[in-house]
Design a protein around this motif. Structure first.
Motif, short mmCIF file in Angstrom:
data_model
loop_
_atom_site.label_atom_id
_atom_site.label_comp_id
_atom_site.label_asym_id
_atom_site.label_seq_id
_atom_site.Cartn_x
_atom_site.Cartn_y
_atom_site.Cartn_z
N GLU A 86 0.81 -1.22 0.00
CA GLU A 86 0.00 0.00 0.00
C GLU A 86 0.85 1.27 0.00
OE1 GLU A 86 -4.13 1.29 2.13
OE2 GLU A 86 -3.15 -0.53 2.77
N LEU A 87 1.99 1.22 0.69
CA LEU A 87 2.82 2.42 0.82
C LEU A 87 3.83 2.58 -0.33
CD1 LEU A 87 3.49 2.14 4.66
CD2 LEU A 87 2.02 3.82 3.54
N LYS A 88 3.79 1.64 -1.28
CA LYS A 88 4.80 1.63 -2.35
C LYS A 88 4.93 2.96 -3.10
CE LYS A 88 6.52 -1.33 -6.10
NZ LYS A 88 7.07 -0.23 -6.86
N PRO A 89 3.81 3.64 -3.48
CA PRO A 89 3.97 4.89 -4.22
C PRO A 89 4.83 5.92 -3.46
CG PRO A 89 1.67 4.22 -4.23
CD PRO A 89 2.38 3.28 -3.31
N GLY A 90 4.66 5.98 -2.14
CA GLY A 90 5.46 6.90 -1.33
C GLY A 90 6.89 6.40 -1.17
N MET A 91 7.03 5.10 -0.93
CA MET A 91 8.37 4.50 -0.74
C MET A 91 9.22 4.68 -2.01
SD MET A 91 8.42 3.04 2.31
CE MET A 91 9.74 1.85 2.23
N ASP A 92 8.58 4.59 -3.18
CA ASP A 92 9.31 4.71 -4.44
C ASP A 92 9.96 6.07 -4.63
OD1 ASP A 92 8.68 2.13 -5.07
OD2 ASP A 92 7.09 2.60 -6.51
#
Length: 446
Positions: free
Chosen positions: A366-372
């Motif tokens: 779920e947090l991938k867009p921010g982590m990227d």
């Protein structure tokens, strides 16, 4: 503990400490207790060993991350709007004299896979790469309207009653496209979803003005400020304030059981066999679990890095807002980054948080867009916590319960909750008409 108090506050989280401070300054007799032996509750701050213990189950972090005591990692990190309500509360209660602030370098918004500096004025709108040429001109006109708008000057209203017309109607008058509306609503006005579009426009215009006024305050790259050494300084500042006004603080008080009479009204708190009497009880949800309901959960990642977030002009401290629409989600995602320049990590180290209202049980995905957006990270900790809201009637039980902290990385919603509880307890608005320059000197010194 046999005395009677006007208010007993349970928990030393940020909300409880702010309330305790405001009520003490008002002349109420306050007892403040916490079952933990440290300040901050959910919003505490951890050093590296404590962080490791909490998320990895041991106390042996790798040596290459530097000295444990140089880390002050806030568990609920939130930036303060320079002219916002929290800064006004800090000045009103004089807690500013216990804190040193430093301006935050950058404020960015995510749009179509890239991040952009948030344009907040007509001049910035013209320079922004977020919009095409014609859209810039339209946005500029809208920004000028907002900057010139004065509630008590009908000439500045251009025939619109902002208490009646919706935000959508005002924005459509200027012909702005969906992308522009997205960053104005979420990154400038800091709305958490799109319901504001159908609500009276006055709230959004006031929020935009607050952003622009805060930005102008320190001539920096963002409207936000943050205390050196992080937010752990706040509860301690309020504890000192409370002592000045005759309040009593007690940490490491086991149990802290709220006592009710036969009519269901709270009359005191028992710890270690002694009961302190109090007319009103203020607490976080963990002290009265039967009087709150679960309303959601927050997913977050805490990352230690050795570089600033890419594409933020090497900002040592920054907030990035990823509006829900850009991600096809129901709620926004937030990225918060702070570093050794705010004394929250050893030299050369950065702490980044990615947080959002959880819509699944898998924070990693779920947090991938921010982590990227972060680039390489040295270490990551994932966490999900439940969010609670009170469901009691304070008029029936004398209990005033705060809501859990949300996923936002700024303080605006937190302070709204504090002010609403303060009004319920005292029946009046807090006096926040203060000289804002009282908090600026420290921010400029650093």
């Amino acid at each position: 503990m046999d005395e009677e108090y006007d208010v007993i506050v349970l928990g030393t989280g940020l909300k409880e400490c702010i309330l305790s401070g405001l009520l003490s300054v008002d002349g109420l007799k306050v007892l403040h207790m916490d079952r933990n032996d440290y300040y901050g509750g959910e919003s505490t701050s951890l050093n590296l060993v404590q962080l490791w213990k909490r998320f990895k189950g041991n106390d042996k972090p790798p040596e290459n991350l530097g000295s444990s005591k140089e880390y002050n990692v806030d568990m609920v990190p939130k930036f303060m709007m320079a002219n916002g309500a929290l800064v006004r509360v800090l000045i009103h209660t004089s807690v500013t004299k216990y804190l040193n602030f430093k301006a935050v370098d950058g404020s960015f918004v995510y749009n179509k896979g890239k991040i952009y500096k948030v344009p907040a004025t007509d001049v910035e709108a013209l320079k922004s790469t977020l919009m095409g040429l014609f859209e810039k001109r339209r946005a500029r006109k809208f920004f000028i309207y907002v900057q010139d708008y004065e509630e008590d000057d009908p000439k500045s209203h251009e025939g619109l009653d902002l208490h009646k017309v919706t935000t959508k109607e005002v924005i459509s008058k200027y012909g702005l496209d969906d992308n522009t509306i997205d960053f104005i609503g979420h990154a400038l006005a800091l709305h958490r979803d799109d319901t504001y579009l159908n609500e009276p426009a006055i709230d959004t215009v006031k929020r935009m003005k607050l952003y622009a006024d805060s930005l102008a305050r320190f001539q920096g790259g963002s409207p936000y400020i943050y205390p050196l050494y992080g937010l752990a300084e706040l509860p301690q500042g309020f504890a000192r304030l409370s002592a000045v006004y005759g309040g009593t603080y007690m940490l490491a008080k086991p149990e802290c059981k709220v006592e009710f009479d036969e009519n269901g009204k709270a009359y005191g708190v028992t710890s270690e066999g002694e009961t302190a009497k109090g007319k009103k009880i203020v607490c976080d949800p963990s002290y009265l679990p039967d009087k709150v309901k679960k309303v959601g959960k927050v997913a977050r990642a805490i990352c230690i890095m050795s570089h600033p977030i890419p594409n933020t002009n090497d900002s040592h401290s920054v907030q990035i807002i990823l509006p829900q629409k850009q991600l096809g989600r129901k709620s926004d995602m937030y990225v918060f980054c702070c570093s050794y320049t705010h004394n929250v990590a050893p030299k050369g180290k950065y702490i980044a948080f990615v947080s959002t209202e959880a819509e699944t049980d898998n924070p990693q995905t779920e947090l991938k867009p921010g982590m990227d957006l972060l680039g390489p990270v040295d270490e990551t900790f994932f966490d999900i916590y439940d969010r609670y809201e009170p469901m009691n009637n304070h008029e029936e039980d004398n209990c005033f319960i705060s809501t859990s902290y949300d996923a936002t990385t700024h303080f605006e919603s937190t302070v709204d909750d504090v002010i609403s509880i303060y009004k319920k307890i005292t029946g009046k608005e807090p006096d926040l008409s203060v000289d804002l320059s009282a908090a600026s000197a420290a921010a400029e010194d650093n």
